[in-house]
Design an enzyme around this catalytic site. Structure first.
Site, PDB file in Angstrom:
ATOM      1  N   CYS A   1     120.552  83.153 -11.342  1.00  0.00           N
ATOM      2  CA  CYS A   1     120.201  84.507 -12.054  1.00  0.00           C
ATOM      3  C   CYS A   1     119.247  84.147 -13.198  1.00  0.00           C
ATOM      4  O   CYS A   1     119.319  83.435 -14.210  1.00  0.00           O
ATOM      5  CB  CYS A   1     121.505  84.932 -12.801  1.00  0.00           C
ATOM      6  SG  CYS A   1     121.124  86.477 -13.841  1.00  0.00           S
TER       7      CYS A   1
ATOM      8  N   CYS B   1     119.652  85.558 -16.675  1.00  0.00           N
ATOM      9  CA  CYS B   1     120.697  85.024 -17.263  1.00  0.00           C
ATOM     10  C   CYS B   1     120.152  83.677 -18.061  1.00  0.00           C
ATOM     11  O   CYS B   1     120.341  83.383 -19.111  1.00  0.00           O
ATOM     12  CB  CYS B   1     121.811  84.570 -16.439  1.00  0.00           C
ATOM     13  SG  CYS B   1     122.424  85.919 -15.436  1.00  0.00           S
ATOM     14  N   ASP B   2     119.240  82.930 -17.207  1.00  0.00           N
ATOM     15  CA  ASP B   2     118.973  81.555 -17.578  1.00  0.00           C
ATOM     16  C   ASP B   2     117.535  81.043 -17.608  1.00  0.00           C
ATOM     17  O   ASP B   2     117.111  80.002 -18.025  1.00  0.00           O
ATOM     18  CB  ASP B   2     119.572  80.274 -16.484  1.00  0.00           C
ATOM     19  CG  ASP B   2     121.310  80.714 -16.286  1.00  0.00           C
ATOM     20  OD1 ASP B   2     121.801  81.030 -17.244  1.00  0.00           O
ATOM     21  OD2 ASP B   2     121.874  80.289 -15.320  1.00  0.00           O
TER      22      ASP B   2
END
Length: 320
Positions: free
Chosen positions: A138, A141-142
């Site tokens: 993701c 997300c990261d």
């Protein structure tokens, strides 16, 4: 009740990720005493994310597992029950709906399905061990953790190139590794990716191993046409080769898309009355904690209204 293991509930939620726990919170506040079956992964995929920085209300970010615990505590404070139990079979042919689990059987007046989806893995050595230590599924997300670092992406569809372009905001270089010689992604995305100064491409190539001890160091690559092997040093590996929604249990009972996602309308209603779906089981597009939680809340509000109307109708029928 003839069967000791049979429990009758007004609202049964399958899955304890953000969608399931948000649904439980709303149903609990409506005094419907919802029961949540956790399945295998308490907190859902979000719990596997080291730090979540884009969930509103946490300016410093929050641990994925910690956020799941907070969701759960809040739902339980209002009377939701979270059971460490796994559903194996559902019968949606008549209400109350029947759900068979590890511990017995539930009869549910309404069902909220939030069983999520799993990212497709490469299934190569080192991938599992280094997930969260450089391997991610993701970008939203990261991506931020790879500021000024070198990143590799595996995939060739829209999401692979969208996420690759997103990561160029942070990373110093982004290399897309794809097993074919052309991309499935839309022409617009391909053009943007190919024109981007930070982006590079390695085609006709697969990753055979992810190498590193505490964190990722190197990828082992193989050219599928020539068989030639090589290595590629990188700080991060993002894998975007699709998601599989966990909908096998509902096949043949609910309307689904070609990709196996449960089809819902704008009120989270499925093709069966009194059955709702929320989160990634019904969302191939956004896949964020906030959107899943929002869908869960909407599903519970609809379930509450449905129970109010159906109870009123039953009472009317009893009078006449």
């Amino acid at each position: 009740m003839s069967n000791d293991n049979e429990k009758h509930v007004k609202v049964l939620v399958l899955g304890a990720g953000p969608a399931g726990l948000a649904a439980a919170l709303y149903a609990a506040r409506a005094e419907l005493k919802p029961v949540v079956l956790t399945g295998m992964q308490l907190g859902g995929q979000a719990a596997l994310t080291h730090t979540i920085e884009n969930y509103p209300g946490f300016p410093e970010g929050v641990g994925g597992a910690q956020l799941g615990e907070l969701f759960q505590k809040q739902a339980e404070n209002f009377g939701a029950k979270v059971e460490f139990d796994m559903a194996h079979e559902v019968d949606l042919s008549q209400r109350p709906y029947k759900v068979t689990t590890d511990s017995g059987e539930y009869k549910a007046d309404t069902l909220i399905l939030t069983t999520g989806a799993n990212p497709t893995h490469l299934n190569v050595p080192g991938e599992v061990e280094l997930t969260g230590r450089g391997v991610s599924y993701c970008a939203t997300c990261d991506g931020w953790f790879f500021k000024d670092k070198k990143v590799a992406i595996v995939g060739g569809g829209d999401s692979a190139l969208e996420e690759a372009l997103f990561i160029t905001r942070y990373a110093s270089s982004v290399t897309v590794i794809h097993r074919r010689d052309e991309f499935r992604a839309s022409p617009v995305l391909q053009k943007r990716a190919k024109e981007h100064p930070k982006m590079n491409f390695i085609l006709d190539t697969v990753v055979t191993e992810v190498v590193g001890t505490d964190k990722i160091d190197t990828l082992k690559l193989k050219n599928v046409k020539t068989g030639a092997e090589s290595t590629f040093d990188t700080d991060g590996l993002f894998i975007f080769i699709g998601h599989v929604p966990n909908t096998q249990m509902f096949k043949g009972q609910l309307e689904m898309s070609d990709l196996g996602y449960v089809i819902v309308n704008d009120k989270m209603e499925t093709s069966v009355e009194g059955v709702y779906a929320a989160g990634e089981i019904a969302d191939p597009h956004f896949r964020q904690v906030i959107t899943s939680a929002g869908m869960g809340a909407a599903a519970a509000i609809q379930a509450t209204r449905f129970l109010e109307t159906s109870t009123a109708e039953l009472e009317e029928a009893a009078k006449s």
